[in-house]
Scaffold this motif. Sequence first.
Motif, short mmCIF file in Angstrom:
data_model
loop_
_atom_site.label_atom_id
_atom_site.label_comp_id
_atom_site.label_asym_id
_atom_site.label_seq_id
_atom_site.Cartn_x
_atom_site.Cartn_y
_atom_site.Cartn_z
N ASP A 24 37.83 55.12 44.31
CA ASP A 24 38.27 53.68 44.04
C ASP A 24 39.29 53.67 45.25
OD1 ASP A 24 38.99 51.19 43.33
OD2 ASP A 24 39.45 51.62 41.25
N GLU A 25 39.78 52.31 45.58
CA GLU A 25 40.85 52.11 46.87
C GLU A 25 40.62 53.28 47.88
OE1 GLU A 25 42.64 49.87 45.83
OE2 GLU A 25 42.73 49.67 43.67
N THR A 30 35.34 47.68 39.78
CA THR A 30 34.95 48.73 39.01
C THR A 30 33.90 48.78 38.19
OG1 THR A 30 37.46 48.48 38.47
CG2 THR A 30 36.52 50.00 37.28
MG LIG Z 1 40.05 48.25 41.10
#
Ligand SMILES: [Mg+2]
Length: 1063
Positions: free
Chosen positions: A441-442, A344
């Motif tokens: 993200d992901e 992140t």
């Molecule tokens: Mg993460």
Amino acid sequence: MSTDHCEIEVKRMSSRKRIKDGVRSHLTPAKKVSCTDGGEDSEAARLGMDHSTGDVSLVTAALGSPSASQKNLAFNQLEIEDQALQHNILSYCSDHEDLFGDYDSILEDCSFMAKLEDVEQDAKQQITELGFDKGTTFDQPHGVDLAPQCPSPTFTALKMAGDHSQNVLCGEDHADSDIMSELNEVCEDIPSSQFAFQHEVLTEMGRSDTFTPAEKATGAHFILDGSIDKQGSTTHARRSMTDLLKRAMLENACAASPSISRLAARKEAAVIEEMDAAANTVQAMTSEIDLGPFFGLPTKVKDLLAQLRGIKELYDWQKTCLALDSVKQHRNLIYSLPTSGGKTLVAEILILKELLCRRMDALLVLPYISLVQEKVRGLASLGLELGFLVEEYAGSKGRFPPVKRRNKRSLYVATIEKAHSLVNALVELGRLESVGLLVVDELHMLGEGSRGALLEMTLAKVLYVSKSTQIIGMSATLSNVKDLQKFLKAENYTSDFRPVQLVEYVKIQDTIYEVHPQEDDCFWFSRALNFKYSSSMQKIDPDHIIALVTEVIPAHSCLVFCPSKKNCENVASMICKDFLLHHDVKKAALLQELRSSGGGAVCPVLQFTVPFGLAYHHSGLTNEERKLVEEAYAAGVLCLLTCTSTLAAGINLPARRVILRSPYVAMNFLKRSQYKQMVGRAGRAGIDATGESILILQEKDKLLAKQLVSSPMESCYSQLMHDNGKGIHSLILSLVGLKITRTLEQIRDFVLATLLSVQESHTCPERKLWDVTQDSVEFLRQKGLLKASKDCENNLVLEVTSLGRATYKGSIDLTCSDILYRDLSKGLDSLVLNSLLHLVYLVTPYDMVSQCKPDWTIFFRQFSSMTAAEQKMASDIGVPESFVARKAAGQSVKKPADPMVVARLYLALVVFSLVKENSLWSVANRFQLSRGFIQSLLSSASAFCSCVLHFTEELEEFWAYKALLTELTRRLTYCVKVELIPLMEVAGVLEFRAKQLYNAGYKTLAHLANADPSLLVRTVQNLSRKQANQIVASAKMLLTEKAEALQEEVNNMLTLPSDLPSS
Ligand SMILES: [Mg+2]
Ligand SMILES: Nc1ncnc2c1ncn2[C@@H]1O[C@H](COP(=O)(O)OP(=O)(O)OP(=O)(O)O)[C@@H](O)[C@H]1O
């Protein structure tokens, strides 16, 4: 310096260096004190823009290219002037030194601006000495040099043309008539040959000259020097909106007559276009230049990360990743690292660079609403400190269309669904390119059903429409990264770094084995268990879970993943042993909060387990309960959570030991990615030296488990064909609706650039993608969503019908858009408005229907308590009382009702009760449903309500619904007493907290935004300092965002239409 050939140099100098070189310091304390505000210039300066670095050469480089062939006198003059400036500025800057020096505190510190001002003054002086007067300077064809007050191209070029309307409204000094007339005079001085040239440039660029009347009146505001801007902006905060309106209107009224102003406008357009071009070029170049000491960012960012997150140093892999060529050159990138690897932070640094250095908006896509809220809360302080906006797009939150901001950049934090709608809206407005960076993200969510399809559509549209948007994807669980690279045209960075080592174990009977995935026999004996269990204990806990957890708790934390919700509750209760019982104030407070959040009711299981320091966590909890439990676990008040897989990929809640109760989720054997996500929670960075996971196995599952721990991660496949090709159908519909593609061939080209196409042989092996595309178009035509016509060259051209437009605009499932249309049309005939039930029924989501079967006794009881009007409405939609009565009595029904309608009405009754009573617990009780289900029904209904609203907005016949559904969306979104709504708009403030704040005297958003966190902590029970800070920061951010949006609205309202007829 040649205009054909411009080299870009970045010159830097620290304050120390300046002093050493005998140059007087421009960073006197007096300056620092006197400068209080931003304005566009000082904001850019605050953010460490390149004004003071390679500015002269950058700007002239920027200007050089469009006018390369125009080696006229004007350019010679520019050259001389540039040399003067070059000399001046270089005397302040030296290579290879920190741009920010000791003065990189970019917040509330205008020393930087002061420096710029002084440089500017000196430059002016020097130019005067060299014999240039205003007129000569202004004669240059370059917008940047047009300012008599500002001979340095550096400062002016970086003010965006679009920004000056704000100054017009806000700046006290801008309206000074003497300055204005002086500037207007100067504008008139542009030689006609020069004007013709500029006009040509403009025409070539295909831009139109659009000016606000205010802009016309004060045409040269953007070339006023920084000091005037600043003075103006220091006062604007104090000026009332009425004043601003009056002033702007006055300015409009005073604007020159159309014929004169058109000339002025065209001249001004030339100037603005030049400036735009310069600014854009500078912007593009700055992306490759390290502007600050902290990965291109000011040290302020580093300080903030240390202060707000406790992160003092980046991991090596993070440094390497940020130094990649692809990152520096703004190319697409996928990076994958194990869980807790710190992915992140890299994304956040890139986002900050985009917002602060490249001055573009950014979009961060996260998979869950809770994650979006957490991120919005977490980034609010950074945004406030660094001067950007954080906008939440989740559930029914988020502005459509997004507000175009002139002065601030926005970071949109969105769920997958909202990101898709946002991208559609930006495409429609022609503003997608304003998003310079899209972070997902992901990224493996691409392979997850309908949400995967939405994510793919979003990415494919961005790739196709905006070539300048950089895409960054990250994940811990990717195996076929090559496919994704091909789709995203991205490079890949992988590392197996994990800050805390993870050791995996499995337990079979009384033995623990360490997992060595690379070895043939991957389970290595580790230790034999010798827990002295009594026979009754053995019966209760045959898998020795109690013994395994008590090896770590209460001193350390532990997560136990269970295969079902019920199992979570049972295991939590089972572990409660007397020696863990420890009543302390914090646990009592937690229970108290749980009770208050339930309006006096508390879950009996939690009431029992919390005093032992344990709790369960699954989707059956309300949002408030979940948040309280998560916070208590993160703070160490609870030492163990039993949970379902929902906690695996959600909020970051690590543990010393993670136990997997069984290798199943419900009845299905775990997938490799699920396993990795779960065990990946083990090991807290900065707290634990190691993390460990134990998978509890039965002998029969041993073989499968060996595959589970050693096989590669599952591949991630396109989901556009998921659910009978729903994804590709809605993709094509929106492509045509957004006019991205209009012909079959264009659609084919687009589809060829999707992940589906990359994986064609796997995802649609039987049929060619071209056939699939054609079939899909045909399907949409038959559904009445698309229509085809022939253009003048006899080519087939596709268009959306009004129903098709409403469908994609409302993000309505294609299979039920005609049903929705029918229901809404029928509603118009007999809408019952003396109760909300009818409207609630119309927005009860179709896809929730299958999740709940009506309990006929409850249904009948509810039906009987309905008003006559409500009963009539039920009967009109096809569910008469006699039907429900017969069902409740177990009798056969003569005239069966549509089961979909019946179930939808039942769910509507649940939602309706909630809206009436605001008490989740009592409604859950009455309908015998879990409170978690009721809560997710409510949030689905509020999200669907906003979809239906957008749907109706596109269909004229549904005009009456607009006002009704706008209010209903608001009611469903919060479903609390009206006075709490403003407080609950703040990210992460739920009902219970809102009540506490309200009772403590914080009644509006402004109250919260101006609250003193220390006082909040003292007056609001169980509120930690961190939570108080986050609430205040989020409220400030929301207030700023709203105020800015209003300001934009005012500006737009006062803008003179470009096509205003004139004599
Ligand atoms: Mg993460
Ligand atoms: N350089 C660093 N120094 C110290 N802590 C860090 C650093 N980078 C990240 N962290 C911390 O490590 C923790 C995990 O980071 P993060 O959530 O980014 O992991 P992740 O790679 O996204 O994992 P997952 O795949 O589980 O989402 C966070 O608490 C974060 O603040």
